[in-house]
Design an enzyme around this catalytic site. Structure first.
Site, PDB file in Angstrom:
ATOM      1  CB  SER A 140      -0.807   0.023   1.218  1.00  0.00           C
ATOM      2  OG  SER A 140      -1.316   1.446   1.403  1.00  0.00           O
ATOM      3  CG  HIS A 149      -3.839  -1.620  -1.568  1.00  0.00           C
ATOM      4  ND1 HIS A 149      -5.163  -2.523  -1.852  1.00  0.00           N
ATOM      5  CD2 HIS A 149      -4.311  -0.794  -0.512  1.00  0.00           C
ATOM      6  CE1 HIS A 149      -5.979  -2.070  -0.980  1.00  0.00           C
ATOM      7  NE2 HIS A 149      -5.584  -0.919  -0.133  1.00  0.00           N
ATOM      8  CG  ASP A 183      -5.211   2.208   1.004  1.00  0.00           C
ATOM      9  OD1 ASP A 183      -6.141   1.450   1.067  1.00  0.00           O
ATOM     10  OD2 ASP A 183      -3.897   2.087   1.633  1.00  0.00           O
ATOM     11  CG  MET A 205      -8.155   7.239   2.828  1.00  0.00           C
ATOM     12  SD  MET A 205      -7.028   7.030   4.387  1.00  0.00           S
ATOM     13  CE  MET A 205      -6.407   5.307   4.242  1.00  0.00           C
ATOM     14  CG  HIS A 265      -9.273   0.165  -0.341  1.00  0.00           C
ATOM     15  ND1 HIS A 265      -8.459   0.053   0.961  1.00  0.00           N
ATOM     16  CD2 HIS A 265     -10.631   0.202   0.059  1.00  0.00           C
ATOM     17  CE1 HIS A 265      -9.597  -0.148   1.865  1.00  0.00           C
ATOM     18  NE2 HIS A 265     -10.658   0.063   1.356  1.00  0.00           N
ATOM     19  CG  MET A 323     -11.421   3.417   2.267  1.00  0.00           C
ATOM     20  SD  MET A 323      -9.729   3.288   3.084  1.00  0.00           S
ATOM     21  CE  MET A 323      -8.515   3.243   1.757  1.00  0.00           C
ATOM     22  CG  MET A 383     -11.479  -3.031   5.193  1.00  0.00           C
ATOM     23  SD  MET A 383     -10.043  -2.537   4.376  1.00  0.00           S
ATOM     24  CE  MET A 383      -9.172  -1.630   5.766  1.00  0.00           C
ATOM     25  CG  ASP A 407      -6.141  -2.805   3.056  1.00  0.00           C
ATOM     26  OD1 ASP A 407      -4.967  -2.716   3.835  1.00  0.00           O
ATOM     27  OD2 ASP A 407      -6.693  -2.140   2.598  1.00  0.00           O
TER      28      ASP A 407
HETATM   29  C1  DX5 Z   1      -6.193   1.278   5.666  1.00  0.00           C
HETATM   30  C2  DX5 Z   1      -5.900   1.095   4.216  1.00  0.00           C
HETATM   31  C3  DX5 Z   1      -4.654   0.080   4.174  1.00  0.00           C
HETATM   32  C4  DX5 Z   1      -3.394   0.600   4.828  1.00  0.00           C
HETATM   33  C5  DX5 Z   1      -2.858  -0.571   5.256  1.00  0.00           C
HETATM   34  O1  DX5 Z   1      -7.494   2.188   5.839  1.00  0.00           O
HETATM   35  O2  DX5 Z   1      -6.841   0.721   3.583  1.00  0.00           O
HETATM   36  O3  DX5 Z   1      -4.549  -0.105   2.798  1.00  0.00           O
HETATM   37  O4  DX5 Z   1      -2.353   1.317   4.190  1.00  0.00           O
HETATM   38  O5  DX5 Z   1      -1.633  -0.283   6.084  1.00  0.00           O
HETATM   39  P1  DX5 Z   1      -0.772  -1.373   7.356  1.00  0.00           P
HETATM   40  O6  DX5 Z   1      -0.219  -2.490   6.203  1.00  0.00           O
HETATM   41  O7  DX5 Z   1       0.325  -0.215   7.933  1.00  0.00           O
HETATM   42  O8  DX5 Z   1      -1.896  -1.550   8.097  1.00  0.00           O
HETATM   43 ZN    ZN Z   2      -6.374  -0.431   1.561  1.00  0.00          ZN
END
Ligand code: DX5
Ligand code: ZN
Length: 221
Positions: free
Chosen positions: A9, A34, A36, A38, A67, A69, A138, A176
């Site tokens: 990620s 990956h 992310d 947000m 991903h 969010m 998750m 994840d």
């Molecule tokens: C959290 C993200 C993850 C995050 C994982 O909301 O969706 O992808 O980056 O990070 P680690 O591996 O540090 O838990």
């Molecule tokens: Zn993620």
């Protein structure tokens, strides 16, 4: 034999050198990037959008796994498809029309997936298994990297594995949150085949050493 995929990620990467970071992590053995996204609305954090996806696209050949969010999801899906995403996943709670959102992703030529928070039931899958290419479990509450793995996620991975096997479809099962060398084998034993790891990889100086250690763990499953 199961194909295991490691999906670093970028959340824990150095954003000032993102092109170099993704090149390095793929050279170190990553199978997927990956990505992310947000929005400070669905989750209490704000990251990056399609422009940054487009910017890293030429740096790597591996699939980019976006991903989402964010809430709502539909408006931003075509933008990520145009920015070079290969897989787009979203949280069912963030879409008013889950079937439509999945179809929208597929209509834009991407693989589609649903993401399940620790307290979200897998029952959302019941009527859409035929439109799902990835299920993402998750193992932390979404919003931040570096959190601890929630062990209850293992039961849910097992449950998702059963649903996938019953469907007879080729669906990736991704986990994840809090994945590291020490617990990746447990997630694989439960049935996951795709492993997101942010801080465990980008938090270490030698990405290859971590990814190799993860593969050694997976080889013993
Ligand atoms: C959290 C993200 C993850 C995050 C994982 O909301 O969706 O992808 O980056 O990070 P680690 O591996 O540090 O838990
Ligand atoms: Zn993620």
């Amino acid at each position: 034999m199961t194909t295991f995929r490691i999906a670093p990620s970028i959340l824990s990467a150095d954003f000032a050198r993102l092109g170099e970071e993704v090149r390095n992590v793929v050279a170190a053995g990553a199978d997927i990037i990956h990505f992310d996204v947000m929005d400070n609305h669905y989750v209490p954090n704000l990251t990056v959008g399609p422009l940054v996806c487009q910017a890293i696209r030429p740096h790597v050949q591996v699939p980019i796994d976006v991903h989402l969010m964010v809430k709502p999801v539909d408006r931003i899906i075509p933008d990520f498809a145009k920015a070079g995403a290969n897989i787009i996943t979203f949280h069912p709670e963030a879409s008013d029309h889950i079937d439509r959102s999945l179809q929208l992703i597929r209509d834009h030529g991407c693989k589609a997936g649903l993401v399940f928070n620790p307290a979200t039931p897998l029952s959302y899958l019941e009527h859409v298994m035929d439109k799902v290419d990835m299920i993402l479990i998750m193992s932390v509450n979404p919003g931040f990297g570096g959190q601890s793995f929630i062990p209850q996620a293992l039961k849910k991975i097992e449950q998702a594995r059963r649903l996938i096997d019953e469907s007879g479809r080729d669906i990736m099962l991704e986990v994840d949150g809090g994945i590291k060398v020490e617990n990746i084998a447990a997630a694989a034993k439960a049935g996951a085949d795709t492993f997101v790891a942010g801080s465990a990889i980008f938090g270490q100086p030698d990405y290859k050493a971590v990814i190799d250690a993860m593969r050694t763990q997976l080889a013993a499953v």
